[in-house]
Structures are given as C-alpha cells and as structure tokens.
Design a protein around this motif. Sequence first.
Motif, PDB file in Angstrom:
ATOM      1  N   VAL A 140      75.281  61.879  20.309  1.00 36.59           N
ATOM      2  CA  VAL A 140      75.196  60.382  19.887  1.00 36.59           C
ATOM      3  C   VAL A 140      75.972  60.736  18.421  1.00 36.59           C
ATOM      4  O   VAL A 140      76.709  59.524  17.965  1.00 36.59           O
ATOM      5  CB  VAL A 140      73.967  59.603  19.983  1.00 36.59           C
ATOM      6  N   VAL A 141      75.569  61.426  17.668  1.00 32.41           N
ATOM      7  CA  VAL A 141      75.669  61.682  16.353  1.00 32.41           C
ATOM      8  C   VAL A 141      77.387  62.006  16.305  1.00 32.41           C
ATOM      9  O   VAL A 141      78.103  61.324  15.589  1.00 32.41           O
ATOM     10  CB  VAL A 141      74.815  62.703  15.679  1.00 32.41           C
ATOM     11  N   LEU A 142      77.666  62.744  17.207  1.00 31.55           N
ATOM     12  CA  LEU A 142      79.015  63.256  17.174  1.00 31.55           C
ATOM     13  C   LEU A 142      79.961  62.094  17.436  1.00 31.55           C
ATOM     14  O   LEU A 142      81.034  61.925  16.649  1.00 31.55           O
ATOM     15  CB  LEU A 142      79.331  64.494  18.140  1.00 31.55           C
ATOM     16  N   TYR A 143      79.618  61.389  18.550  1.00 29.82           N
ATOM     17  CA  TYR A 143      80.490  60.308  18.768  1.00 29.82           C
ATOM     18  C   TYR A 143      80.545  59.271  17.724  1.00 29.82           C
ATOM     19  O   TYR A 143      81.758  58.678  17.450  1.00 29.82           O
ATOM     20  CB  TYR A 143      80.304  59.718  20.277  1.00 29.82           C
ATOM     21  N   ASP A 202      72.800  58.327  34.155  1.00 25.58           N
ATOM     22  CA  ASP A 202      74.066  59.406  34.110  1.00 25.58           C
ATOM     23  C   ASP A 202      75.473  58.922  34.722  1.00 25.58           C
ATOM     24  O   ASP A 202      76.418  59.336  34.186  1.00 25.58           O
ATOM     25  CB  ASP A 202      73.283  60.650  34.924  1.00 25.58           C
ATOM     26  N   ALA A 203      75.136  58.314  35.682  1.00 21.25           N
ATOM     27  CA  ALA A 203      76.570  57.609  36.530  1.00 21.25           C
ATOM     28  C   ALA A 203      77.143  56.811  35.267  1.00 21.25           C
ATOM     29  O   ALA A 203      78.443  56.930  35.225  1.00 21.25           O
ATOM     30  CB  ALA A 203      76.341  56.879  37.517  1.00 21.25           C
ATOM     31  N   LEU A 204      76.498  55.996  34.637  1.00 13.17           N
ATOM     32  CA  LEU A 204      77.139  55.248  33.411  1.00 13.17           C
ATOM     33  C   LEU A 204      77.986  56.196  32.650  1.00 13.17           C
ATOM     34  O   LEU A 204      79.212  55.526  31.905  1.00 13.17           O
ATOM     35  CB  LEU A 204      76.054  54.314  32.843  1.00 13.17           C
ATOM     36  N   ASN A 205      77.315  57.313  32.350  1.00 13.20           N
ATOM     37  CA  ASN A 205      77.891  58.172  31.186  1.00 13.20           C
ATOM     38  C   ASN A 205      79.085  58.785  31.607  1.00 13.20           C
ATOM     39  O   ASN A 205      80.118  59.235  30.813  1.00 13.20           O
ATOM     40  CB  ASN A 205      76.938  59.388  31.006  1.00 13.20           C
ATOM     41  N   LYS A 207      75.973  56.929  25.698  1.00 12.86           N
ATOM     42  CA  LYS A 207      74.923  57.803  25.152  1.00 12.86           C
ATOM     43  C   LYS A 207      73.725  57.392  24.409  1.00 12.86           C
ATOM     44  O   LYS A 207      72.482  57.605  24.630  1.00 12.86           O
ATOM     45  CB  LYS A 207      75.655  58.771  24.230  1.00 12.86           C
ATOM     46  N   MET A 208      73.907  56.361  23.665  1.00 11.97           N
ATOM     47  CA  MET A 208      72.848  55.721  22.950  1.00 11.97           C
ATOM     48  C   MET A 208      71.801  54.931  24.229  1.00 11.97           C
ATOM     49  O   MET A 208      70.666  55.140  23.943  1.00 11.97           O
ATOM     50  CB  MET A 208      73.342  54.383  22.260  1.00 11.97           C
ATOM     51  N   ILE A 209      72.398  54.472  25.257  1.00 10.85           N
ATOM     52  CA  ILE A 209      71.441  53.967  26.129  1.00 10.85           C
ATOM     53  C   ILE A 209      70.688  54.978  26.677  1.00 10.85           C
ATOM     54  O   ILE A 209      69.145  55.008  26.866  1.00 10.85           O
ATOM     55  CB  ILE A 209      72.421  53.327  27.333  1.00 10.85           C
ATOM     56  N   LYS A 210      71.289  56.247  26.883  1.00 15.86           N
ATOM     57  CA  LYS A 210      70.624  57.360  27.487  1.00 15.86           C
ATOM     58  C   LYS A 210      69.553  57.788  26.505  1.00 15.86           C
ATOM     59  O   LYS A 210      68.219  57.949  26.872  1.00 15.86           O
ATOM     60  CB  LYS A 210      71.348  58.314  27.971  1.00 15.86           C
TER      61      LYS A 210
END
Length: 1573
Positions: free
Chosen positions: A176-179, A29-32, A150-153
């Motif tokens: 992920v899809v939107l980004y 989450d922090a990475l996000n 987001k992919m990682i999450k």
Amino acid sequence: MALSFCGNDRGSNAYSVDKGVLDNGCFVDALNLVPHVFLLFITFPILFIGWGSQSSKVQIHHNTWLHFPGHNLRWILTFTLLFVHVCEIAEGIVSNTQMESNHLHLFLPALMGFIAATTSVVYYHNIETANFPKLLLALFIYWILAFITKMIKLWKFAEASLGVQYLRFCITALLVVLYGLLMAVEINVIRVRKYVFFANPQRVKPPEDLQDLGVRFLQPFVNLLSKATYWWMNPLIIGAHKRPIELKKIGKLPIAMRALTNYIRLKDSYDEQRQKTEDPEKSPSIWKSMYRAFGGPILLSSTFRYMADLLGFAGPLCISGIVEHLHNSTEIDRTNKTANMTFGVFFMSSTELLKNTSVLAVLLFLALVLQRTFLQASYYVTIETGINLRGALLAMIYNKILRLSTSNMSMGEMTLGQINNLVAIETNQLMWFLFLCPNLWAMPVQIIMGVILLYYLLGDSALIGAGVILLLAPVQYLIATKLADTQKSTLDYSTDRLKKTTEILKGIKLLKLYAWENIFCDRVEETRGKELTSLKTFALYTSMSIFMNAAIPIAAVLATFVTHAYIEEVRLSPAKAFASLALFHILVTPLFLLSTVVRFAVKALVSVQKLSEFLQSDEIGDDSWRNGEMYMSLEVGKKYKYHGDTKAINRKGRYRMDNYEQPMRRQLRPTETEDVAVQVNDGFFTWGSNLSTLTDINIRIPTGQLTMIVGQVGCGKSSLLLAMLGEMQTISGKVYWSKLPDYEILFDGSISKNRYSVAYAAQKSWLLNATVEENITFGSPFNKQRYKAVIDACSLQPDIDLLPFGDQTEIGERGINLSGGQRQRICVARALYQNTNIVFLDDPFSALDIHLSDHLMQEGILKFLQDDKRTLVLVTHKLQYLIHADWIIAMKDGSVLREGTLKDIQTHDVELYEHWKTLMNRQDQELEKETEMESQTTLERKTLRRAFYSREAKNQIDDEDEEEEVEEDDDDNMSTTTSRRSKIQWKMCCRYLSSGGFLMVFLMVSSKLAKHSVMVAIDYWLAAWTSSNPHNQSLADPFLNATNYTQNDDTQIAQHRSYVPVFIILCGAAIALCLITSLTVEFLGVAAATNLHHNLLNKIIHAPIRFFDVTPLGQILNRFSADTNIIDQHIPPTLESLTRSTLLCLSAIGVIAFVTPAFLIALVPLAVAFYFIQKYFRVASKDLQDLDDSTQLPLLCHFSETAEGLTTIRAFRHEARFKQRMLELTDTNNTAYLFLSAANRWLEVRTDYLGAVIVLTAAVAAIWSTSQSGLVGLGLTYALTVTNYLNWVVRNLADLEVQMAAVKKVNSFLSTESENYEGSMDVSQVPEDWPQHGEIKIHDLCVRYDTMLKPVLKHVNAHINPGQKVGICGRTGSGKSSLSLAFFNMVDVFEGKIVIDGIDICKLPLQTLRSRLSIILQDPVLFSGSIRLNLDPERTCTDDRLWEALEIAQLKNIVKALPGGLDAVVTEGGENFSVGQRQLFCLARAFVRKSSILIMDEATASIDMATENILQKVVMTAFADRTVVTIAHRVHTILTADLVIVMKRGSIMEYGKPEILMEQEDGLFASFVKADM
C-alpha cells in the motif's frame, strides 16, 4: 479439481459470499488481479507498436536522453516493489504447502503483480526515451487502482484483527505504501510537465551536454538501471574487439566534469577561505576548500559504502540459516493450525518464512546482487569525484605557474622538478586518497559489526580470534610504511641510474672511440646494484605484507576454534562454524586495506602541504604594468575574451578577468614623449636576493628603431630585457611603456598589431612539443606569404627540407632533436612572425655561424622588421653589426655605461670606440677565415640527414614501428587484428619466467599448489569436525543426535577434541606455505629484473654505433626507465595476485563440485559467459589503458614546457591560449581515465553478478542434494569467496597483458647485433707500446655504414708517415668523418685495410685498438662526475700528468680556482663550463692518453677565436712528435699541414703538400682556398 483458484478444502465452501462479498478472502485476492491485468492489456499493444517503429532507428538519438521528474525515485520504488512482490510470492507458496489442497489465490495475484511491475518500468523507460509524457496516464491509473485494491485487503485484515506478527499483513501494508508513493511520483510529473489537464505543456530541452554530440560519456544521462550496471558501455567494450578504441570514440567530457567547471568550484571555496582568514600569513586550508567543493559526492559514496557493507553481512547469516534448517523437517507442528486460519487460509508468522531454506537461498542471491551494485556505485562516485578534483587542482597549479615570479625559478626555490612532481605525483596522490577515503570511515564500522556478529555466533572465543586480527593489524601498518620508504629509496637510485644511462647514451660515440664503454657500464651497474638491494628489501616487505594478509585469517580461525573447543560447553555446529568462517573472510579485507588507506592518508597530508606551499609562493608583482589593469569593466572583458566557453564567462565573469584573460596594459601619463616605446627611470632591479643585479638604470628605447645592447658576458644584458618585461623584482624606479594611439584602444582582437605583447626570443631557445609550423606561428593566424618570408630570413628552408615531414614534423622534447642552431633560428622566426610592435631578441646569433648571422641580420632584422617599422631591441656580442644600430646601449657590471648613437659614442667616448674597433677587427678576421668549406650549420644538417637517411634504411629493426604498421594495414581484415590484439603474449611470459631461473619457477608453482591444497584441507577438516557424531552412529541426522546429546559424557568431549591436533598442524602448515609462496614469487621477480636489465645494458652498450643513429634516443631510454620500472616493480605483484585469485577460484569451484556434483551442469553456461566477458574486457581495457598513458604524456609535457618558457609566454601575453590548451589536455586525459575506470566497473558488476549466480546455484543444488550439512556449509562458504576473486582474475590478466608488453620491448632490443669485440689477433701478440711510430697505410679502403647501404668510402689509398700533420678537407658528405671512424673500426670495412705500424687494425680486438688511439670529436662531451673522471676514468695516470695536460690546454688556472681542483664537480653535460672550455677539456683528455696518433674531427665553429688559437698552438707544440689527422671544416686551419687530402663523394681527389696543391689553379683545394679569401 486440484488447482482450483480458491482451493478445494474439505468442509469449507470457498466460493460462498454469505458474510458479504468483501469478507471472502478469495474474492479480495481476485479483485487484486484486476489492476495488473488492466495494465498488461493497455501497455502491451503500445509497447509493440513502439518497438516496431523504434527498430528502424536503432541508435537512440541524444536528444531523447531526458529524465522526467522523480526519475531515480521511481526506479528505486519499482525495485523495492519487485522485491516485496517476490516476498509475497514466496509467502504464498510456503503457506500453500500448509493447506489440504492448492489455493492459487495465495500466490497468483502476487505473480501477476510482479509481471505488471516489471512491465510498468519497461513501459516508463520507453515513454521517457520517446519523450511522450501523455502515455504516462495509463501508469497513473494503474497506481490508483492497485492502491485501492490493496487498501481493501489491508482494511479487511485489520478488521479481522490480524496484526504485524503475521507476514502477509506486513507485506500488504508495504505494498500500500509503495503504490501510494508511486502515485505521488506520477502526480509530481503531471505537476512539473503540465502534460495532461493543462493548456500549455512545458517544452523541455535535453541537457546541454547532449545537444553537443561530442559527449560520449553517458553515465550521468542514462536511466538508473543502466547506471547501476553500466549497460551503456556495452557497445563501446564489445566494439573494441573489432576495432581499437580511439580518442574520437570516447568523445568529450560532460560539462560538469570539465576541468574549468571544477576549477571554478574549487577556486570559489579557496578564495572564500582566503577572505575568512584575517591574518594574511596563514594560508587558506586546501582541505576545507576541497571539502566545500567536493564534499557532497563523497558523502553519497560513503552512504553507498555503508549499505554495501551492511548487506555484506547477509551472506554469512544466510549460510548459517541454510545449514541449520537444511535437515529440519519442514513439517511444522500442526496443533495450532486452526488458530492461524482466517478467511479459510493459513497465515504464517513473520519469522517462519526465514526458516525455509529455498527462501534463504533467494534472499542470499538478492543481498549479494544489491551489495555488489552498491559497492560499485560507491567506487564509481569516488572515482568521478577524484577525477574532478584532479582536474581542478591541475588548473589551479597551472594558473599559479603562469603567475610565478621568475626569480623563484632562477634562484632555485622552485625547480622544474618540483613543479613536475606537483603535477605528476601530488595531484595523483590526492586523487587516490579521494578514491580510498570512504574506506577510512566505512572500515571501522565494518570491523566492529563483524566482531559483534562473531560474538553473537561463538561467544567469548570469537573475541580471541578478533584479538589476533587486531594485534597483527599494526604490524601490517608498519610493513606498509616500510614499503613506502623502500619505494622512495628505490626511486632515488633508479633516477640516478637513469641519469648515468642517459649520459652514456648521449656520449656513446666518445665512449666507444676511447674504449671506455665498460668503465661507464660498470658505473651504471654499480648504481643498479644499489637499486637492486633496495628492490630486494622492497620484495621482502611486499612478500611479508602478502603473507600477513593470507596468514592472519588462518591464525584467527585457528585461535577461535581451538579455544571454542576447550572453553565452551556446547559443541560447535556446522552452521555456526561456517558462518564465522565466512565472517573472518569478510573481516580480512578491511583490515588489509586499512593499512594502505592510512598510508595514503599520510601521503595526502604531505601532498597538500606541498601544494599549499606552492600556491603561497611569490607571484609576479601585480602592481607592475605586466598584469595591466586587473579590474577592467565586465563589458571590456566580454568583448575581449579568449574564445573559450561563453557560458562560463557570463556566469562567472569575475574569474575570467583574473584567470582567463590577457589583461590590457596600463595607460600612461601623458607627460611621456611619443617616440619612446619603453623608458626606464632610476631602475634598481633584483633577482630576489636583496643585492640588486641592475643598478641605476636610465634608458629609453626609441619607437620603430633598432636598439642594440652590447657588453661583456654577465654584465646584465639579458636581465635588462627581463626587467623591462617586468620579470625581475623592482627595488625602486619605474618602467614606462608608451601609450596607445586612441583609435587602437577599442580593442577587438582584429587590429593588425597586438599592442599588448612583445615578441621575445630568449637566449636559451625554447620550443613547444608541436610541429615546426606551430612553433613559428605560435597561435597567430597562418599567413602563407609572411610565413615564407620569415623562413627565408632565418634560412630555415634547407633544414625543413631535411625533416621527414617538412614543417609538419613534431619537434621539441618528444619530437625530433634539433641542434642548438636550428632551435635558435626557429625561436627567432617565431619572434619575427608575430605581429607585435616591439620585438626583443636576446643574443639570437649565439648558436649560429657567421653566414647565417649575416643573412639573418640583413634579411630578417634589417629588411623584415625595419620595413614594418617595428621597435626592435637586440642583445648581441657581434660588434660588427653596430653600424646598423639606430641606438646603442653599452652595459658594464649591471649598469649602463653609455647610451646613444654610434656617432655619439665615437665623439664622446673615444676609448670605448677604440676598444670596440680592435674587437671588431678580430671578428672581421674571423669573417675572412670563414669559408664556404663547411660551416656549423651544414654540419648540423649533416647529422640530421644522417639520422633520417639511416632511419629509413633501418626501420626493419624497430620492432614497435612494425607492430603499428601491421595494425594500420589490415584495417578491415577483422579476424587478423582481433587475434593479434587479444592474445596474451605467452611467449613473453615464458621469456620472463625463464629470466627468473627455473629453480624459482618450480618452487613457486609447487608451493602455490601445496598452499591451496592445504587451505582446502583445513576447511574440509573443519566440516568433518563440526558434523562429527558423538555416538559413532551413522551420520544420517547429526542434528537430532546433537539435540539428544547430553553434556556430561567425558568420552564424547574427548572424542570431540581429538580433531584439534590435526587442525593445528594443518593451520601451521598453511601459514608456513603462505610465507614460502609470497617469498618465492617476489624473489622470482627480482631475479628476472636483474637478468633482463643486465642483458639489456650490455647489449645496448656494445651495439654498433649505427644502432644509435637509427634508434631514437628516447626509445632506448624508455626501455631503461618505464619498461624496466614495470619489470622491477609491477609484474611480480600482478603475477602473485593473478596466480592467487585463479587458484582460489579453481579450488572453490572444485569444492562446490565435490559437495554437490549437480553444480557442474550449471557451471557450463556460467563459464561461457565468463569467457566472453573477460575476452571483451581485456581488449577494451588495453586500449583504454593505452589512451590514458598516451594522453597523460602531453599533459605533463605541457606543464614542464610552460614552466620552462614562462618568460616567453608572458612576454607574448599568450597565457590565455596556454590555459585553454591545458584545460583541453586535462579533459582529454580525464576522459580516458574516466572511461578506463567505468570499464573496470563494467567488468566488476558483471563478474559480481556471475558470482552471485554461482552462490545461488550452489545453494539450490545443496538444498536438493542430501549431503552432510557440514559439507554444504563448506561449499557455500567457498562460493561466497568466488565473488570476490572473479574480477581480480580478469583485471590481473588485463594488467599482466599490458605489463608483458614491457618485457616484449626489452626483448626486442636483446636481439640486436653486438660489435665484434674479439678480433682475430690475441691481445698478447700486440706490442705493449703499439703504435710506436704512428705510421698509417690505407690500402684500397671501402667502407659502408650498414650492409644494406651504399659505400661511403670507395677504394681510398694513402700513406701517412710518422709524425706528419695531415689535413683532410672536402664538402659536406664527402666522407671525411667516415674516414676518421674507419681508423677506429666503427664502421663496416668490407674491402681493403688500414695498417698502423705494421698491424692490420681489423684484426685487433676493439678494446685494444681504440684504447691506443685518441680523438677529439666535433661536439665536446663531458660526463657528470669529477674532472679527473672526465680526463682519465681508468685511473691510470698521476695527478702531475693530468695537471700537465690541463696546462697545455690552458685550463690549469680555471681548474685550480675550482673547489676541489681535479675532483671538482662537473655537472650533467658539463653545463658549468662554457662550450669553448669543454672543447679544451676534450683536448686535455686526448693529451692525457699518450698515443702517437691523434685524430681531430675539429669543430672550431662552436669556439671563439681565442680558444681556436690555443688549439692550433697545442697541436703544433705538444703534439709535435705525434701523427695528427685533422678533419677540417675551415680550410685555413690546415694550410700549415704537411700533407693535405681532398675528398669528394667518398674517394680521394687530390693528395699532396698544401703549397703544391695551391699552385694547381683549377684544383679543388685551390678553389676552396680562393673561396676563403
């Protein structure tokens, strides 16, 4: 450490990374957070620098309205992204409540993501405005980083085998899809604009429209958010408050919306249809071509509509959710909590979120906002398409008009009325149909969805409710069709009434002089009576329709809930009850509208039918030379184009040929000789019936010479000219026009004489609605010297000097009414001014008196035209001009009798020559008799002068002018203008209501209040009933009790059903009250309309004659047509709608405040916002409405003008110029209409968002309060209805304001003074047979037209013995006519008196006085109706008496020949009789009234010799024993009189027998007679 980022639960080490860094959920989450923070750090400095520099140039320049590729997609994705972020935040917060300590990492990254997404779109917008794509790299990097984190999450979630059943997994996947998609959009921008890694970035120009600064309609060019909320309209609407919106402010239409563009689109698909259909009889389908041209936007609009409708159902569902979960404990059973813990945090299942009331409230708010945005977008798209379609149709109709065959017009197959209807009604019907057509397929879907949801909520009983609605829908449709029929009949009556009113106003002078005004007034009142009966039916049907609309939902709710109580086993919960209530509210609108839409569809079918008939009607023959070579090479076309829109030509060259060109004339065979301009061989021509009008025509018209065509009336002289112009249908034979000299074929528009057009002055003069100068130059360049010469030749200067603005005065239908002679001279001047080789003049002398004719002949025709060596064809009756002719064509009965020079005819046809000679002698005698005394022209000038002189004096009366002056004066004085423009005329409202009668007003107010109270009571009862507690316990927790409630307890069911009777009674009362209110409002309207019109008519008919000199006829007629129509038909429904929506909003706010008092705090800012929105909107709306109205009139006028002057326009070959003008007018009107509808959207979007905020605050207040769940449902249901009605309140206010102006205008006429009809004597004191002898004594008479003006007669004394024939003469303005009016007490006699047979006429009642004298006026006036009505409207005389009168006036044989004799029809204005015959009818009319005094204000100027002789004879014989006062304009008519009075400047100069006066050598009379000889 309550707020630690990773939480601080017992027994878990949140910060350990033993299992690997990425397996710690908190770290992921922090990475996000990283990308979001990165974006904010980069963009904020750039934005601040950008904003700092931008504030200097506040107005963003047009060249920046660029859109990068994928603009709309990016906005849509960003909005979706924001929505998903909101869900993520909500999910995080709700999950956080399940943990032992706060885990910030659950929702903080989401919050930052939300901020970053918002920033990204702001940043993007600023870059786009500055057109600086390099800075987009920052966004590109952000999308990539966000995508990766987001992919990682997501990958970690998948590893832990958390699937779709968990909400957080779904949200992450969506992100992920939107980004990813946003990244793709960004790559696309790089690909198209090549701005980063490429050597040569693409240069971009803004759209064509914006390079031209005239376009102010920015809807197509702004960004998506501004498009959806109409933000770009703010400056316009708010600015309107300071200064009214003018045409300049709304600028031009964007190219894609211009009439020409759309015309080409429609014409393309229409022609395609035409080519497809093999058999030529079948007309191409307009429907198909409309679909081909405008189908796309309609589909788009329907899509928006479907989305909006589906979102509309979110409201009721959210309400039911909120009410249901309101008191359920949010405590979820924690047994399976550990199972849901992964990564040390709680995971929520996807459905649990929707059980949280706060989340539902926010969702409800978002759904409402979205639904309203989609709905407005759908409306806007259809309206824009409708406007485009209208522009295209108008252009199509216009092109057709220009090609209509003349015989169509004259044979009455295509009347002007039909064409005007096509333009004014049919195109608008189609436009409205387009506005409403998405409803046709959206509504059934909406209804079906609604019924399914109801069934899901309530089971079988829902079907009963829906059944009630569906059963009553056909009734609605029936009422709607009935309404349309009644409206049609009302329209017929009102047209009839208007015709009669117009006649009265045109002949008001005669009516007053004959004391007939009341008779004719009754004729109008009778028609008005029929119109009112029809209006009452209309009102009845309208009120039924309103009643149905209000009563259907009540009936449906009643049926549903009562059956539910008796059929179903389960008790009704508040959640279901109020959700279904809201659903019923939603269902009503489509059902009500569906009937309207279906009606419009039927109308549209009829309109299309009419249109296609019109487009298929006969055109002028293409094979005739008139249309020249249709297929010129494109090169010529380009060289020879009319200055229009270059782009349109090059792209669409082929149309331009057909429609926007003046085609060249066909070249001729070389066999013809050069000196013939036009030649006709063996011509047989017809007007459309198979009988030929012109037979065996062989003529030639020599070049550069004067040809005259003579012959009796109706022998086909005018037809011959039209045949040469190619307007008639050729049965056989050919018309040849001479070839051009070679050097002039290379036509480039600058050659001095345009060989292709003929200057043609028709017999019936035709003027444009334009200034005098524009009418004469007629599109040619202005040349001062030439203009001056033409004006002098037509002796127009004196007339021009009389006009208020000289030759810049507007004339024509809406301008100043000129007399026939003046109009005709302007038309001749137009023909002379045009630089054409050939001039056709059709009887230019018919309305001119002898001096003008001579002047025109000498100066204009002989000098001006002959000097130019122009070929001239002149049709005339004045044979004395034949000596000037180079070539003569004599016609008889549609064939040529003779042609040649005068000498030829003298030698070869002695008989004809002798016949002409005798006629010429007679005309010469007339010439000698004519004097300088007073010709018709001076007379016309006199009336004109009188009108203006009086207008200036009386401008104070004119309420409207005054208002406009105020507006112009305090231009800068903002505060006063604002206050004047923004107030609704409450005074006028009171005036209107009081016209309706106080009883009705009281009834209306009380029934309205009662109805709305009962409606609230019904819903409150429903709330009490559904929340009622079976166990009579405290109402603390009805839900828990409801669950423990066992079904088999009969008493409880009985108690449950005890609520039903009250419910039924309330519903019944509500339905009854609905009926009463709808009836009272409508009939209040009818009563008000009746009173206002009655008072108006009486006031105006009894106004002094002075009022009519001062007030333009058009203005008075407007009160009777437009304003009366508004009062009759538009104010009542507006008033009804306004009161209904206001009361609905107020009752809703009251209910919400009652349920949750906290709501009142939020209400204050909302009310302020609402106040400002409506304040600004009303002002802007009124201005735009005015613009729309004022631009519509010229457009309609232009169409009717064109249809009237077809032959002239085609002879001049000015089709292209007129088309250009039509396109400009259409575009102007469409711009105004487009802005008006955009302003309506602006308002609706704003009020809808306000409504959504109200719903949100009500929901939040309800969630926090502790009130009963039933009441919460009640409050929310009401909050939902507010959104529908808020904008109606404002729109109705704005409409009412515009409509009250009509009441104001009518009211301003109600304050005019009436004539004093009473008199100081009683009628009984006047002898029956007065005046017996006809002795007149004039004693020291002083007369003026108005108290403010100088006297026109000063101290006049005279004595006239019974039976004397008296002549009064004098120059123009000497007061002769004023004296004749004084006998009838029509003018203000302020000193002295006139005594007739011993009675002072000023003491008599007017009716008595005027009915005992008779007068013959200058202008003959006849009314439409029968001959009997014209001679004796009071029906007092026998037929023998009438026949006797007709015999004396030499009309007996003419009338006998007519079908019906005395009851034969007289058309409007007596058009079916010649002017001479009309004058004779007036004579007969005077004779029928056996009065011993006759006053003749005679205008023999408009009469031929024969008629004048009759008049003289009659006066001598039939009126031998009566006193006759003749006002002479030619002295020779009074040489035989017993007494002559010579007047000058309002006093008598000479008085005595004519013989004696003639002996005084230096006397005035003698000089007049000398001038005569």
